[in-house]
Design a protein around this motif. Structure first.
Motif, PDB file in Angstrom:
ATOM      1  N   ALA A 103       0.827  -1.206   0.000  1.00 34.56           N
ATOM      2  CA  ALA A 103       0.000   0.000   0.000  1.00 34.56           C
ATOM      3  C   ALA A 103       0.857   1.250   0.000  1.00 34.56           C
ATOM      4  O   ALA A 103       0.485   2.271  -0.569  1.00 34.56           O
ATOM      5  CB  ALA A 103      -0.913  -0.006   1.234  1.00 34.56           C
ATOM      6  N   ALA A 104       2.028   1.148   0.622  1.00 34.77           N
ATOM      7  CA  ALA A 104       2.904   2.326   0.634  1.00 34.77           C
ATOM      8  C   ALA A 104       3.362   2.678  -0.756  1.00 34.77           C
ATOM      9  O   ALA A 104       3.479   3.851  -1.117  1.00 34.77           O
ATOM     10  CB  ALA A 104       4.109   2.056   1.533  1.00 34.77           C
ATOM     11  N   THR A 105       3.612   1.677  -1.587  1.00 30.42           N
ATOM     12  CA  THR A 105       4.032   1.939  -2.962  1.00 30.42           C
ATOM     13  C   THR A 105       2.934   2.651  -3.724  1.00 30.42           C
ATOM     14  O   THR A 105       3.164   3.594  -4.462  1.00 30.42           O
ATOM     15  CB  THR A 105       4.378   0.616  -3.669  1.00 30.42           C
ATOM     16  OG1 THR A 105       5.432  -0.019  -2.956  1.00 30.42           O
ATOM     17  CG2 THR A 105       4.822   0.871  -5.099  1.00 30.42           C
ATOM     18  N   LEU A 106       1.696   2.185  -3.541  1.00 28.44           N
ATOM     19  CA  LEU A 106       0.579   2.819  -4.236  1.00 28.44           C
ATOM     20  C   LEU A 106       0.374   4.247  -3.756  1.00 28.44           C
ATOM     21  O   LEU A 106       0.073   5.138  -4.534  1.00 28.44           O
ATOM     22  CB  LEU A 106      -0.700   2.009  -3.986  1.00 28.44           C
ATOM     23  CG  LEU A 106      -0.766   0.633  -4.668  1.00 28.44           C
ATOM     24  CD1 LEU A 106      -1.985  -0.112  -4.181  1.00 28.44           C
ATOM     25  CD2 LEU A 106      -0.799   0.801  -6.161  1.00 28.44           C
ATOM     26  N   ALA A 107       0.558   4.457  -2.446  1.00 25.78           N
ATOM     27  CA  ALA A 107       0.307   5.784  -1.909  1.00 25.78           C
ATOM     28  C   ALA A 107       1.312   6.805  -2.387  1.00 25.78           C
ATOM     29  O   ALA A 107       1.004   7.982  -2.541  1.00 25.78           O
ATOM     30  CB  ALA A 107       0.347   5.727  -0.380  1.00 25.78           C
ATOM     31  N   PRO A 157       5.761   1.003 -15.062  1.00 24.52           N
ATOM     32  CA  PRO A 157       4.467   1.674 -15.015  1.00 24.52           C
ATOM     33  C   PRO A 157       4.315   2.547 -13.787  1.00 24.52           C
ATOM     34  O   PRO A 157       4.843   2.256 -12.726  1.00 24.52           O
ATOM     35  CB  PRO A 157       3.480   0.499 -14.962  1.00 24.52           C
ATOM     36  CG  PRO A 157       4.267  -0.607 -14.337  1.00 24.52           C
ATOM     37  CD  PRO A 157       5.657  -0.441 -14.860  1.00 24.52           C
ATOM     38  N   MET A 158       3.596   3.650 -13.951  1.00 23.01           N
ATOM     39  CA  MET A 158       3.242   4.474 -12.807  1.00 23.01           C
ATOM     40  C   MET A 158       2.115   3.764 -12.069  1.00 23.01           C
ATOM     41  O   MET A 158       1.011   3.641 -12.574  1.00 23.01           O
ATOM     42  CB  MET A 158       2.792   5.862 -13.250  1.00 23.01           C
ATOM     43  CG  MET A 158       2.300   6.727 -12.081  1.00 23.01           C
ATOM     44  SD  MET A 158       1.668   8.323 -12.619  1.00 23.01           S
ATOM     45  CE  MET A 158       3.180   9.209 -12.861  1.00 23.01           C
ATOM     46  N   SER A 215       2.845  -3.874 -18.759  1.00 21.34           N
ATOM     47  CA  SER A 215       3.573  -4.702 -17.808  1.00 21.34           C
ATOM     48  C   SER A 215       4.720  -5.482 -18.445  1.00 21.34           C
ATOM     49  O   SER A 215       5.448  -6.168 -17.764  1.00 21.34           O
ATOM     50  CB  SER A 215       2.614  -5.701 -17.154  1.00 21.34           C
ATOM     51  OG  SER A 215       2.067  -6.581 -18.118  1.00 21.34           O
ATOM     52  N   LEU A 216       4.854  -5.376 -19.739  1.00 20.37           N
ATOM     53  CA  LEU A 216       5.904  -6.130 -20.419  1.00 20.37           C
ATOM     54  C   LEU A 216       7.229  -5.395 -20.346  1.00 20.37           C
ATOM     55  O   LEU A 216       7.274  -4.173 -20.261  1.00 20.37           O
ATOM     56  CB  LEU A 216       5.532  -6.330 -21.892  1.00 20.37           C
ATOM     57  CG  LEU A 216       4.252  -7.135 -22.135  1.00 20.37           C
ATOM     58  CD1 LEU A 216       3.911  -7.099 -23.606  1.00 20.37           C
ATOM     59  CD2 LEU A 216       4.412  -8.553 -21.656  1.00 20.37           C
ATOM     60  N   PRO A 217       8.334  -6.128 -20.396  1.00 16.47           N
ATOM     61  CA  PRO A 217       9.632  -5.455 -20.434  1.00 16.47           C
ATOM     62  C   PRO A 217       9.801  -4.708 -21.734  1.00 16.47           C
ATOM     63  O   PRO A 217       9.092  -4.957 -22.713  1.00 16.47           O
ATOM     64  CB  PRO A 217      10.621  -6.619 -20.327  1.00 16.47           C
ATOM     65  CG  PRO A 217       9.875  -7.796 -20.865  1.00 16.47           C
ATOM     66  CD  PRO A 217       8.443  -7.586 -20.439  1.00 16.47           C
ATOM     67  N   ASN A 227      -2.138  -6.795 -13.049  1.00 15.95           N
ATOM     68  CA  ASN A 227      -2.718  -5.627 -12.410  1.00 15.95           C
ATOM     69  C   ASN A 227      -1.639  -4.573 -12.153  1.00 15.95           C
ATOM     70  O   ASN A 227      -0.671  -4.843 -11.441  1.00 15.95           O
ATOM     71  CB  ASN A 227      -3.359  -6.071 -11.089  1.00 15.95           C
ATOM     72  CG  ASN A 227      -4.017  -4.947 -10.329  1.00 15.95           C
ATOM     73  OD1 ASN A 227      -4.134  -3.822 -10.804  1.00 15.95           O
ATOM     74  ND2 ASN A 227      -4.449  -5.254  -9.115  1.00 15.95           N
ATOM     75  N   PRO A 228      -1.781  -3.361 -12.681  1.00 15.40           N
ATOM     76  CA  PRO A 228      -0.778  -2.333 -12.434  1.00 15.40           C
ATOM     77  C   PRO A 228      -0.920  -1.659 -11.080  1.00 15.40           C
ATOM     78  O   PRO A 228      -0.076  -0.868 -10.688  1.00 15.40           O
ATOM     79  CB  PRO A 228      -1.029  -1.324 -13.559  1.00 15.40           C
ATOM     80  CG  PRO A 228      -2.495  -1.432 -13.807  1.00 15.40           C
ATOM     81  CD  PRO A 228      -2.832  -2.878 -13.607  1.00 15.40           C
ATOM     82  N   TYR A 229      -1.993  -1.967 -10.358  1.00 16.18           N
ATOM     83  CA  TYR A 229      -2.290  -1.253  -9.122  1.00 16.18           C
ATOM     84  C   TYR A 229      -2.246  -2.137  -7.875  1.00 16.18           C
ATOM     85  O   TYR A 229      -2.538  -1.659  -6.782  1.00 16.18           O
ATOM     86  CB  TYR A 229      -3.680  -0.603  -9.212  1.00 16.18           C
ATOM     87  CG  TYR A 229      -3.883   0.222 -10.463  1.00 16.18           C
ATOM     88  CD1 TYR A 229      -3.015   1.270 -10.778  1.00 16.18           C
ATOM     89  CD2 TYR A 229      -4.936  -0.047 -11.328  1.00 16.18           C
ATOM     90  CE1 TYR A 229      -3.205   2.029 -11.924  1.00 16.18           C
ATOM     91  CE2 TYR A 229      -5.132   0.718 -12.470  1.00 16.18           C
ATOM     92  CZ  TYR A 229      -4.259   1.751 -12.764  1.00 16.18           C
ATOM     93  OH  TYR A 229      -4.454   2.504 -13.898  1.00 16.18           O
ATOM     94  N   GLY A 230      -1.923  -3.411  -8.017  1.00 14.15           N
ATOM     95  CA  GLY A 230      -1.934  -4.284  -6.852  1.00 14.15           C
ATOM     96  C   GLY A 230      -1.630  -5.721  -7.207  1.00 14.15           C
ATOM     97  O   GLY A 230      -0.779  -5.999  -8.051  1.00 14.15           O
TER      98      GLY A 230
END
Length: 286
Positions: free
Chosen positions: A31-35, A50-51, A65-67, A179-182
């Motif tokens: 969660a810290a990474t997302l925040a 990715p952001m 998500s790909l290299p 998933n880019p967000y979790g």
């Protein structure tokens, strides 16, 4: 050469429940990474870095998500394969005459993400690609942990992801990948993930008369759906693999309709190859 769009596009039952194979799990993004993600500047290459910010105005995009593209030998495309591209808000306004001159004959454009995000670049990209003569379609970035497949399919169709039988519109595509967000599999087990994809696919079919194309990677699909082969009979495959050879395909498919083989090249965004000639592309869109 086989038809690029696979087996029949007849209406079928909901895909059967998959085998209870464990999902391929990866470490959770904290969660810290997302925040803190929003505090960082957008990377130069969103695909390889990715952001991870759910408030990113551009959202995720196909292949994020790909290299990064590998150097070396070019992709070994089928003889007569057509070049194309996929774009999102990360590309902004696209110079479509230049893309046509560089060889692109089809394009996929990001329309929506989840059940509340619509790309601000969609109109320029979708209409502009059509205006220069390309066969074009829209894609939706699925977020299965946010809302149902049916809700997201309806949101997609209502915001540019529809289809018409004019020979110039590709069937809508579901971008379903890490998933880019979790959690990479969105916190769903293989059975729940397969049910979500089936819900999206059948809702899109009921709204448009076409099954959606599925954009994915072999590793994600086999892990997060438990190697479910049931979608291959109706959903054309848009495979993402950045390498000279396409490699193994996701469970169930024995050929692809579209191959995204790079994120660097003469065209903006993703570099794609349609597994067929111009006549087959028009038939795929009809």
């Amino acid at each position: 050469m086989r038809r690029p769009f696979g087996k029949s596009h007849r209406r079928s039952r909901l895909p059967s429940r998959p085998r209870r194979t464990p999902a391929l799990l990866a470490a959770l993004i904290t969660a810290a990474t997302l925040a803190t993600g929003a505090a960082h500047a957008a990377p130069e290459n969103p695909r390889s870095a990715p952001m991870l910010d759910p408030h990113d105005p551009n959202g995720a995009w196909a292949g994020y998500s790909l290299p990064g593209s590998r150097s070396g030998a070019p992709p070994q495309q089928p003889a007569g394969a057509l070049s194309g591209m996929d774009v999102s808000g990360h590309q902004g306004d696209v110079d479509w005459p230049a893309a046509w001159a560089a060889g692109a004959r089809f394009a996929y454009v990001k329309a929506t993400e989840g059940s509340g995000f619509r790309s601000g670049s969609f109109n320029q990209q979708y209409d502009g690609s059509h205006a220069v003569g390309m066969v074009r379609g829209a894609y939706h970035f699925g977020l299965p942990d946010r809302s149902s497949g049916a809700q997201q399919a309806n949101f997609f169709v209502d915001n540019g992801g529809g289809w018409n039988d004019g020979g110039r519109t590709l069937p809508g595509a579901l971008d379903i990948e890490t998933n880019p967000y979790g959690d990479p599999c969105y916190g769903l087990d293989p059975r729940a993930m397969s049910d979500w994809i089936a819900d999206f696919s059948n809702t899109y079919l009921n709204r448009t008369g076409r099954f959606p194309v599925i954009y994915t990677t072999t590793r994600w699909w086999n892990g997060c759906t438990g190697s479910n082969p049931d979608f291959a009979a109706n959903n054309p495959l848009w495979i993402a693999r950045y390498a000279p050879q396409i490699g193994d395909l996701p469970a169930g498919w024995d050929f692809q309709s579209i191959w995204q083989h790079s994120d660097q090249g003469p065209l903006p965004g993703g570099q794609d190859s349609f597994n067929g000639n111009s006549k087959q592309l028009r038939r795929f869109a009809s």
